[in-house]
Every structure is written in C-alpha cells, then in structure tokens.
Design a protein around this motif. Sequence first.
Motif, PDB file in Angstrom:
ATOM      1  N   TYR A   1       0.813  -1.207   0.000  1.00  0.00           N
ATOM      2  CA  TYR A   1       0.000   0.000   0.000  1.00  0.00           C
ATOM      3  C   TYR A   1       0.855   1.269   0.000  1.00  0.00           C
ATOM      4  O   TYR A   1       0.603   2.191  -0.774  1.00  0.00           O
ATOM      5  CB  TYR A   1      -0.918  -0.007   1.228  1.00  0.00           C
ATOM      6  N   THR A   2       1.876   1.289   0.873  1.00  0.00           N
ATOM      7  CA  THR A   2       2.644   2.505   1.130  1.00  0.00           C
ATOM      8  C   THR A   2       3.217   3.128  -0.145  1.00  0.00           C
ATOM      9  O   THR A   2       2.955   4.302  -0.441  1.00  0.00           O
ATOM     10  CB  THR A   2       3.793   2.190   2.096  1.00  0.00           C
TER      11      THR A   2
ATOM     12  N   SER B   1       0.643   4.335  -2.749  1.00  0.00           N
ATOM     13  CA  SER B   1      -0.122   5.531  -2.408  1.00  0.00           C
ATOM     14  C   SER B   1       0.734   6.788  -2.541  1.00  0.00           C
ATOM     15  O   SER B   1       0.236   7.830  -2.943  1.00  0.00           O
ATOM     16  CB  SER B   1      -0.745   5.409  -1.015  1.00  0.00           C
ATOM     17  N   PHE B   2       2.032   6.705  -2.259  1.00  0.00           N
ATOM     18  CA  PHE B   2       2.866   7.905  -2.372  1.00  0.00           C
ATOM     19  C   PHE B   2       3.296   8.194  -3.804  1.00  0.00           C
ATOM     20  O   PHE B   2       3.539   9.333  -4.152  1.00  0.00           O
ATOM     21  CB  PHE B   2       4.100   7.803  -1.476  1.00  0.00           C
TER      22      PHE B   2
ATOM     23  N   GLN C   1      -4.740  -2.235  -3.159  1.00  0.00           N
ATOM     24  CA  GLN C   1      -4.860  -1.696  -1.806  1.00  0.00           C
ATOM     25  C   GLN C   1      -5.269  -0.224  -1.798  1.00  0.00           C
ATOM     26  O   GLN C   1      -6.104   0.188  -1.001  1.00  0.00           O
ATOM     27  CB  GLN C   1      -3.554  -1.872  -1.038  1.00  0.00           C
TER      28      GLN C   1
END
Lengths: 280, 306
Positions: A218-219, A222-223, A230
Amino acid sequence: MSAPRYGAEPSKVTRTIILVVVAIVFVTPLAVLAQFALRVGQPNAKGVQAYGFQHFGDIFNPANALTYEPLFQGITNSLVICAITILIVLVLLLPTMILVELKFPHLRRILEFVCIIPITIPSIVLVVGFIPVYSIVAQVFGSSPWTLAFAIGVIVLPYAYRPIAANLAGVDVVTLSEASRSLGAHWGNVLWSVIIPNLRRGILSSVFITVAVVLGEYTIASFLSQNTFQTALALIQQTDPYVSAIFAVFALLLAFAILLIIGRASSFGRGTSRRKARKS
Amino acid sequence: MTAAVTAAPATTTRGVGKLSRRRSAVWLGLTPFAAYVILFLAIPAVLAVGSGFFDDKGAFTFNNLKAFADPNILGDFGATIAVSAVTAVVGAIIGAVICFALLGTKPDGLLRTIVDSASSVLAQFGGVMLAFAFIATIGSQGLITQWLVQAGLTANIFNDFNNNGTLIYQVPGLAVVYLYFQVPLMVLTFMPAMEGLKATWGEANATLGGTRFTYWTRIAMPILAPAFFGSVILLFANSFSSYATAANLIDQGGITPLDIRQQLTSETVLGVQNVAGVLAFGMVVIMIIVMVAYSALERRASRWRR
C-alpha cells in the motif's frame, strides 16, 4: 490416563483452551468485517439489522460501473505489477543467486546482506527516496502503473530470497553442475534441466510470497500516486465501505486458501518422500 | 581410458588460457542484479536519508535536524517508539503462549498448516484490510461498540477513550490493531526456536529429580531467552516501520510514518527544509540500532538450534 509428562508439551486441555481463546479473539474482527459486508440498510427501530447479498449485486450493477471502476483498474494494475515483480525475481534474483553459489561462494554473505536490507529500511523511508528516483523513471518509461514493479521488487527481495536460499543450501548445486557438465551438458541445460528442477520448491514458495507482498503493498503505491488493489480499497472505503469490505474479506480468504494449499501440498510431498526413504 | 587421460591435460591448458576472459564474462553475469539494486535500493535509500542534510538550495547543512526540537515531531517519535515497544512485548508474550500451545502437535498436521497460513496472511498481507475490520468492529459505529451502547454503556472504552473520542482513531488504539499482525509474526518467528527444545532435556530434568516448573525456569526459558528477545526486536522493527494500517485509521500525524506523510503531502510548517528526509534519517538510525541488537541476539540463539 495420560502418561507423566517430562518435556515442554502442554496438556491437551491447556492447549485447547489457549487455542480456542486465541481463535475467537482473532476471528472476531474478520467475522465482523464479513458481517458488515452483508448488512442491508440501517437497523430498524427495534435495533434489528437486515442482512443480504445486496452489496454483491451492486458491484456488477452497470449503474455503479463508474464508482467501482478504480477498484477493477486497481486489481488489474496489481496483477500486472505482480507479473513483472515475479519476472524480476526469476530473471534478476534467481540467476544471480545460482551464479553466486556456483562461481562466487565468497560473495554469498554480501548477497544475503543486500537482500535483507529492505527489511531494515521502512517502506515509508524508501518512499522519500523513491519520489525523486521515480521522477526520472517517469521520464524514461512514462508513469504507467507497471513501473511500480521496480520499487516493489526491492520490497520483495528479503521474502523472495529466503525460500530460494534455504533450498539452495539443501542442494549441492556445485556437484550437480560439475556432474552434468562432465556428462556433456551445456550450461543452459545444466541450469534449465538440472538446477532449476531441484530448486522448484524454493522458487514456488518465493513466487507465492511475492504475490502476497505485491497484492498487499500500500505505502509505495499511495505515495507514487498509482492505483493498485490496496489504494483502490482505501479509496472505495470512503464512498462505499460495504464493497471494500467484500473485497477485503475475499482477498484475505483467497490469500489464506492459497497459503493453506501450498502448506498442505508441501507437507504431503514431504510425507511421501519420507515414506519412500524408509522403504529403501 | 587412455583417451580420457590424454584428453584431460589438453582441455586444462586450453581452459587456463581463456580463464581470465571467461572469469570476467562470468562477472558480467552479476551486473544486471547489481545495477537493479543500485538504482532501486541504494540510490533511494541514500536519497531518503541524505535529503535531510541539504537545504532547498542544495547546500549541505545540519540545520534541518532542528526539526527534532519541535515538540510535536519529538512527541510523535516517542509515541511511535512506545506503540512499537508495547505491541512488541505484548505481542511476543501472546505469540509465545500460542507457540507453547502448539508444541507437540504434528509440524505437518492440518492444525499447524492452518495456524501458519493464517499467521502469514495477517502478518504480511493485512495492513489496510485490518484497518477496515477494526472500524467495523470497534469503530464509533462498530458492532461491539454498538452492543456496549445498547447494553447501557453510552460512553465506553471504544467510543470515548480517554475523553478523546473513538479509540482506534487515536495512537493508543493503534496498539490494539497492531497486535493483530504482531502476534502472528511472533508465531512465525518463534515457533522454530520453540521446536528446538529437545525431549531428551525434559527426560534429563526428570531423571535428576526436576519438576516441570524447574524444567521451564532452569532449562527451557534460559535456552529460549535469546530467541525470544530477538523476536521482540523483530516485532519492534515491524510495527515501527508499518504505515498502511495507521494511514487508514488516522488522518493527521501521531506517529512518525504519518508525520512523513504530512510532510510529503503538504508544505513544510517547521521553518526547516526536507523534514521528511530528517524523519526518515531518524527512523533509519533507530532501525540500525535495533537490527544490530537483533543480529547479536540471533547469533546467541542459533547456538542451540543445531
């Protein structure tokens, strides 16, 4: 009456109590998530909640196509990233590990160290460095979602490395390759029909772990503003929490089922080979 | 036979002449992976940690470290360490009890496979989805929260923790959710050590007149201690670096990974540049300390694993 116990093993009663309590505590939130996905409307005046499969129907209702489009797009993107990440593991990591084992055994420690590093650097820290790197990657390859595979491949390294390394440790690849070379096999043959088949189990489990890590990532996505499974779940959660709950439950169950099947398959394999060994 | 003997020296001499060139060709085989690791691991890691030491004009400076003087940043760093430490210790104890309960079950059996698979799913895959599950369970409208409300507890621990609103939207609430991936990770990492306890040690203890209590306090616990503390450290590192669960529960800061998010998605508010890089540097320092301790303990633990 049970025999007197000397060692560490708990009694059957103790074991059952501990495991049942743990199972209840751990299943509760997941069961509630599943229950949440089946809720229809608000509870009525008496506090009675209606249940049904209405939200499942919503997913395939053409009227909602636009709402759920990011989710299906995210799943597709994640699967593409998955395939490329597996390719990175099989084409970059695996041959390097075999090469190091055969030709540069003194580099084994260094390779292991490099592959373990991503565990010690939190993803959120790597993200700070990935943002400038990806501004260059975007110039070269464009900013398509698949480029994320390069970054996720790094996150996957420790998980992919370990099963293959454990398998390599149990197989004497040096002797195997020397034997097949002296029998006239070409290097390609040695790799493809001697070494790889011996590493099948390690390769298989590292591929499955790779799939799980990529689908759960996810991390970074998303950035780097990419839409993956996710991030899409997190997005849909804002507009339609029921549908994101449905997909979350299914993803968790699917991952569990896959791991369970691998676990059972490998234990059956071990069982039969042990039986064979005893016979001979 | 003679043919083989005469042929052998010939190939060897031919091999020697080509050896250095061959050798360098083999070295070339390492370059794709090396290039990949440099581009996507070394460079991002150096950029992340290094960026904290440059100002916006690109000049080297220690000035940005002042960010740690900010009480919010420092407080969040402390909160991150506290949440990680609490979930590591509690998770390790619960996980160890589960490992204890699993002793004596068949390693290949169905029960163990189920526990292993479920642990892997929760430990490595859960993240975002765990956040959803807890919102549905003990969120402000969560099932258990609403049960408590209906039972007469209109302000209960879940919807009004510390007079500050819903528990899971606060940092202490994160600890509850984190345990759901910490305990499974403990089961996965500690079980091999637990299985290393040999039956003969128990028999030796019994023949020397020991009880099960002395078995645990004098034999099993001292042997398991390094592995246990090693796992505690691993769990600490795990929750220290986790982001996905927190990001889906808390909108603002509160722990360092969320502070990094705020710094990356908004303008700096602290008057110094590259705060995200400074925070990344701080996290890496803690992780290095933790990992050095881990490898030391791991070396001690592996002594008994043969």
